[in-house]
Design a protein around this motif. Structure first.
Motif, mmCIF file in Angstrom:
data_model
loop_
_atom_site.group_PDB
_atom_site.id
_atom_site.type_symbol
_atom_site.label_atom_id
_atom_site.label_comp_id
_atom_site.label_asym_id
_atom_site.label_seq_id
_atom_site.Cartn_x
_atom_site.Cartn_y
_atom_site.Cartn_z
ATOM 1 N N GLU A 173 78.590 48.148 46.056
ATOM 2 C CA GLU A 173 79.935 48.044 46.635
ATOM 3 C C GLU A 173 80.608 46.744 46.196
ATOM 4 O O GLU A 173 81.800 46.734 45.871
ATOM 5 C CB GLU A 173 79.855 48.118 48.165
ATOM 6 N N LYS A 174 79.837 45.651 46.182
ATOM 7 C CA LYS A 174 80.400 44.362 45.783
ATOM 8 C C LYS A 174 80.817 44.381 44.315
ATOM 9 O O LYS A 174 81.888 43.885 43.954
ATOM 10 C CB LYS A 174 79.366 43.248 46.022
ATOM 11 N N LEU A 175 79.992 44.962 43.459
ATOM 12 C CA LEU A 175 80.333 45.043 42.033
ATOM 13 C C LEU A 175 81.586 45.894 41.828
ATOM 14 O O LEU A 175 82.412 45.575 40.969
ATOM 15 C CB LEU A 175 79.153 45.624 41.248
ATOM 16 N N ALA A 176 81.732 46.950 42.600
ATOM 17 C CA ALA A 176 82.930 47.792 42.492
ATOM 18 C C ALA A 176 84.172 46.994 42.867
ATOM 19 O O ALA A 176 85.231 47.147 42.251
ATOM 20 C CB ALA A 176 82.793 49.026 43.383
ATOM 21 N N GLU A 177 84.043 46.105 43.859
ATOM 22 C CA GLU A 177 85.178 45.283 44.294
ATOM 23 C C GLU A 177 85.672 44.380 43.174
ATOM 24 O O GLU A 177 86.873 44.111 43.059
ATOM 25 C CB GLU A 177 84.780 44.424 45.501
ATOM 26 N N ALA A 189 79.207 31.674 40.427
ATOM 27 C CA ALA A 189 79.243 31.996 41.857
ATOM 28 C C ALA A 189 79.042 33.489 42.079
ATOM 29 O O ALA A 189 78.317 33.904 43.002
ATOM 30 C CB ALA A 189 80.574 31.543 42.459
ATOM 31 N N ILE A 190 79.685 34.312 41.248
ATOM 32 C CA ILE A 190 79.514 35.765 41.364
ATOM 33 C C ILE A 190 78.079 36.153 41.013
ATOM 34 O O ILE A 190 77.451 36.975 41.701
ATOM 35 C CB ILE A 190 80.504 36.511 40.445
ATOM 36 N N LEU A 191 77.533 35.561 39.944
ATOM 37 C CA LEU A 191 76.146 35.844 39.562
ATOM 38 C C LEU A 191 75.203 35.498 40.710
ATOM 39 O O LEU A 191 74.271 36.256 41.007
ATOM 40 C CB LEU A 191 75.779 35.043 38.316
ATOM 41 N N ASN A 244 76.327 43.550 33.665
ATOM 42 C CA ASN A 244 76.629 44.803 32.956
ATOM 43 C C ASN A 244 77.623 44.566 31.817
ATOM 44 O O ASN A 244 78.553 45.344 31.595
ATOM 45 C CB ASN A 244 77.152 45.870 33.920
ATOM 46 N N GLY A 245 77.426 43.444 31.118
ATOM 47 C CA GLY A 245 78.228 43.128 29.951
ATOM 48 C C GLY A 245 79.542 42.439 30.241
ATOM 49 O O GLY A 245 80.217 41.965 29.319
ATOM 50 N N LYS A 246 79.949 42.337 31.513
ATOM 51 C CA LYS A 246 81.228 41.714 31.865
ATOM 52 C C LYS A 246 81.018 40.256 32.255
ATOM 53 O O LYS A 246 80.137 39.937 33.058
ATOM 54 C CB LYS A 246 81.903 42.467 33.014
ATOM 55 N N LEU A 247 81.838 39.374 31.700
ATOM 56 C CA LEU A 247 81.745 37.954 32.028
ATOM 57 C C LEU A 247 82.064 37.707 33.493
ATOM 58 O O LEU A 247 83.038 38.252 34.027
ATOM 59 C CB LEU A 247 82.714 37.145 31.156
ATOM 60 N N VAL A 248 81.234 36.888 34.150
ATOM 61 C CA VAL A 248 81.458 36.540 35.556
ATOM 62 C C VAL A 248 81.201 35.048 35.735
ATOM 63 O O VAL A 248 80.615 34.389 34.878
ATOM 64 C CB VAL A 248 80.529 37.338 36.498
ATOM 65 N N THR A 249 81.649 34.517 36.857
ATOM 66 C CA THR A 249 81.383 33.118 37.179
ATOM 67 C C THR A 249 79.956 32.978 37.697
ATOM 68 O O THR A 249 79.316 33.948 38.108
ATOM 69 C CB THR A 249 82.355 32.612 38.249
#
Length: 572
Positions: A79-83, A117-119, A110-115
């Protein structure tokens, strides 16, 4: 669960790929072989603090990657990843983190750049790492309320849903009232401003489409003389004596006469005749237009002043007449709100008071349910501590009820886990208990209870058995095996009792190749497990007696695991 992890150029690990299975996986090896480095890599992959010091000497970056599979499609992490706009195909989540020599971290999910904090947020829901020196969720007092609620689960679900719905209304209304409590002078200034702007726009009597019509009229008025001269010259060219109309009339008459002789000329006669009558009509229209034309300087002045007003209003209120009228409606609504502010604020304050009363009722219900769940949890934890040979320990869930209206998303409770390791010692917050063997057992007892409720996919224990032996060692082994009946568990251990419980056993070794130290991993097959356990029992020398003892531990482990699975980890 964690299916695979890839580690490249991390500390003394050059390139390592490990596949994990369900159940209990134990990693053993000599001190310094790199067992904890693997856990460090997993921790960084889950968003832990890292630095370029982790990069293998001589390399430009360290690369970490882990593949997770989620069995529950309604897991909160999905759910969080969908957000945040990250798709999850076939319930697979891939975390990747590159640590560069310049200090920069590149994180992907899943290949998308994240901060980072998100990781960290996603990683904390996938992996729970517990070591003797780690600051875990259990050691964060503010998380205790969430853990008690997860333990209560079904009993608390409806009550928490009712409370959350009211709390969201309360939060929004309270914020709205705080915003409304502005200085009276500021409100009066805004009322004057909006009133002036509405009056200015209304007095302009703006109409959509008027501007284009005015611009067209302005063009005509500014070019009046030029237009008049052109129309007059055209009229004279058509209608004056011996001009176009006379000549075309003569041609028409001659062709009519000629076509009476030669019918083939009839088509030309008709064409000229049509042209004559068309020119005649045009001359009539031009005459009417010229007779009606009169230059009006005052009208030009009005049109230009009207267009100038449009420019002024557009500079103040919008790019077009449509935008100005929309702005007018918006500030009219704001003005109405300000004028009726006192009445509205009083009504909303009354509504807030009703919400507070209802919210207090729901918060009290949450407290009541938590109090009942806390008693069950205390008994369950005490049972676990006894099984870990801490019969003299005490555990209590302290639930404090705030008396004021300091509601938060979880009600009015401050919850703290209290522990006393020995008789005569007062109960102290868990976060203040000294580290060591006792803390490891306390934490393991809590993990045994909470692992079913926390929702993480993998539990990792990093040498939680340090400093224990004998019956305590066997008790710890039993607890880790119990947890592994319903969660994937990865465990670094020096205890043969724990290794004997493993469903999967890996040996971590350190070798020197080309004057470089390299960590490698070896799958310990069933036939080799007794030798590894024998080494753990006696050290470097393996004897027939230690091999016999190791076989006995393995057989005992099989029996105890079978029992635990049949009981389905019946601990509550």
């Amino acid at each position: 669960m964690l299916n695979e992890i890839s580690i490249k150029n991390f500390a003394i690990i050059e390139n390592l790929e490990i596949t994990f299975e369900e159940g209990l996986t134990v990693l053993t090896g000599e001190t310094g072989a790199g067992k904890s480095i693997i856990i460090d890599a997993v921790q960084l992959l889950a968003g832990g603090r890292g630095s370029q010091e982790y990069i293998r000497h001589g390399e430009s970056k360290a690369e970490l990657q882990g593949l997770f599979r989620i069995d529950n499609e309604r897991h909160s992490v999905i759910e969080k990843l969908a957000e945040i706009g990250i798709e999850v195909d076939e319930n697979v989540i891939i975390l990747r983190r590159d640590i560069n020599a310049n200090g920069k971290n590149v994180c992907r999910i899943n290949g998308k750049l994240v901060t980072i904090a998100i990781l960290r947020e996603i990683g904390s829901q996938l992996i729970d790492i517990h070591g003797q020196h780690e600051n875990q969720e259990l050691m964060q007092e503010k998380r205790h309320v969430f853990m008690l609620d997860q333990f209560a689960n079904d009993q608390l679900k409806n009550a928490h849903s009712n409370y959350s719905e009211l709390y969201e209304q309360y939060r929004k209304l309270k914020r709205k009232l705080e915003t409304a409590n502005e200085n009276d002078q500021q409100v009066a200034q805004r009322i004057d401003l909006y009133s002036f702007q509405i009056k200015e726009i209304d007095e302009a009597c703006l109409e959509i489409g008027e501007e284009q019509a005015l611009e067209e009229e302005q063009l005509l008025l500014q070019n009046f003389h030029r237009l008049y001269e052109s129309l007059h010259t055209a009229y004279e060219a058509i209608s004056s004596e011996n001009h176009a109309l006379d000549w075309v009339g003569s041609a028409m008459t001659e062709l009519e006469d000629a076509s009476s002789v030669d019918e083939n000329l009839k088509v030309h006669s008709d064409t000229v005749a049509a042209s004559f009558y068309s020119l005649q009509d045009t001359a009539h229209d031009l005459k009417s237009t010229l007779d009606g034309m009169e230059f009006n300087p005052s009208r030009l002045e009005f049109v230009e002043s009207r267009l100038a007003l449009h420019v002024t209003l557009k500079r103040k209120y919008g790019k077009s007449i449509e935008d100005i009228l929309i702005y007018r409606d918006e500030i009219a609504e704001k003005l109405e709100d300000l004028v009726s502010r006192d009445e509205r604020v009083d009504a909303e304050k009354e509504r807030l008071n009703h919400l507070i009363k209802d919210l207090k009722v729901e918060a009290d219900e949450l407290t009541f349910i938590r109090q009942k769940a806390a008693l069950i949890l205390e008994n369950a934890i005490m049972e676990q501590l006894q099984q870990l040979h801490m019969e003299k320990a005490s555990f209590k869930v302290e639930i404090k009820q705030r008396t004021d209206e300091s509601f938060d998303s979880n009600g009015l409770n401050d919850i703290t886990f209290l522990i006393s390791a020995n008789i005569g010692e007062p109960l102290k917050p868990l976060v203040k208990v000294a580290s060591g063997g006792e803390l490891s057992r306390i934490m393991l007892a809590l993990k045994t209870i909470f692992s079913k409720h926390q929702g993480v996919t993998s539990l990792i224990f990093d040498e939680v058995d340090t400093g224990v032996s004998g019956r305590v060692a066997q008790a710890i082994a039993d607890k880790i095996a119990v947890i592994a009946t319903h969660s994937q568990v990865l465990c670094i251990s020096h205890l043969p009792q724990v290794a004997a419980m493993a469903d999967h056993h890996y040996l971590i070794a350190k070798d020197v190749q080309a004057n470089r130290t390299i960590t490698s991993i070896h799958d310990v097959k069933q036939k080799d497990r007794a030798r590894e356990l024998s080494r753990m029992l006696s050290g470097a020398e393996i004897t027939p007696l230690t091999l016999e003892h190791a076989e006995e531990l393995l057989n005992l482990g099989k029996e105890r695991k079978k029992l635990f699975r049949e009981q389905d980890a019946h601990i509550i």
